[in-house]
Scaffold this motif. Structure first.
Motif, mmCIF file in Angstrom:
data_model
loop_
_atom_site.group_PDB
_atom_site.id
_atom_site.type_symbol
_atom_site.label_atom_id
_atom_site.label_comp_id
_atom_site.label_asym_id
_atom_site.label_seq_id
_atom_site.Cartn_x
_atom_site.Cartn_y
_atom_site.Cartn_z
ATOM 1 N N ASP A 1 0.945 -1.183 -0.141
ATOM 2 C CA ASP A 1 -0.104 0.013 0.003
ATOM 3 C C ASP A 1 0.949 1.194 -0.091
ATOM 4 O O ASP A 1 1.646 1.546 0.972
ATOM 5 N N GLU A 2 0.872 1.874 -0.894
ATOM 6 C CA GLU A 2 1.708 3.203 -1.283
ATOM 7 C C GLU A 2 1.195 4.310 -0.281
ATOM 8 O O GLU A 2 1.856 5.231 -0.154
ATOM 9 N N SER A 3 0.223 4.480 0.241
ATOM 10 C CA SER A 3 -0.409 5.454 0.997
ATOM 11 C C SER A 3 -0.233 5.278 2.470
ATOM 12 O O SER A 3 -0.243 6.213 3.316
ATOM 13 N N ALA A 4 0.466 4.097 2.812
ATOM 14 C CA ALA A 4 0.768 3.864 4.469
ATOM 15 C C ALA A 4 1.971 4.570 4.755
ATOM 16 O O ALA A 4 2.840 4.983 4.079
#
Length: 79
Positions: free
Chosen positions: A76-79
């Motif tokens: 997950d790139e938004s984490a």
């Protein structure tokens, strides 16, 4: 398609299995030659169908792994 061949060891083992089967199930003794002919016939007649089924089974298995790849390695790139 390439001709399906067996190693000498595998062919000999299959011939022994054919001889054992004929002996126990049919009470018939097969010579090495006759057992070899049966193995060759089965390989020629059934080999391509069995080979093709194995290819399809592997393809389905690998496709399942590929379909699940995002779930296995996605970060997950938004984490």
């Amino acid at each position: 398609m390439k001709e399906i061949t067996l190693s000498a060891e595998r062919r000999e083992a299959l011939c022994r299995d054919v001889q054992k089967t004929f002996s126990t199930k049919f009470d018939e003794t097969l010579s090495d030659f006759r057992a070899g002919e049966i193995v060759d016939l089965m390989l020629k007649t059934m080999g391509p169908a069995v080979y093709n089924q194995a290819v399809q089974d592997v393809r389905a298995h690998l496709q399942g792994k590929l379909d699940d790849l995002d779930g296995e390695v996605w970060v997950d790139e938004s984490a």
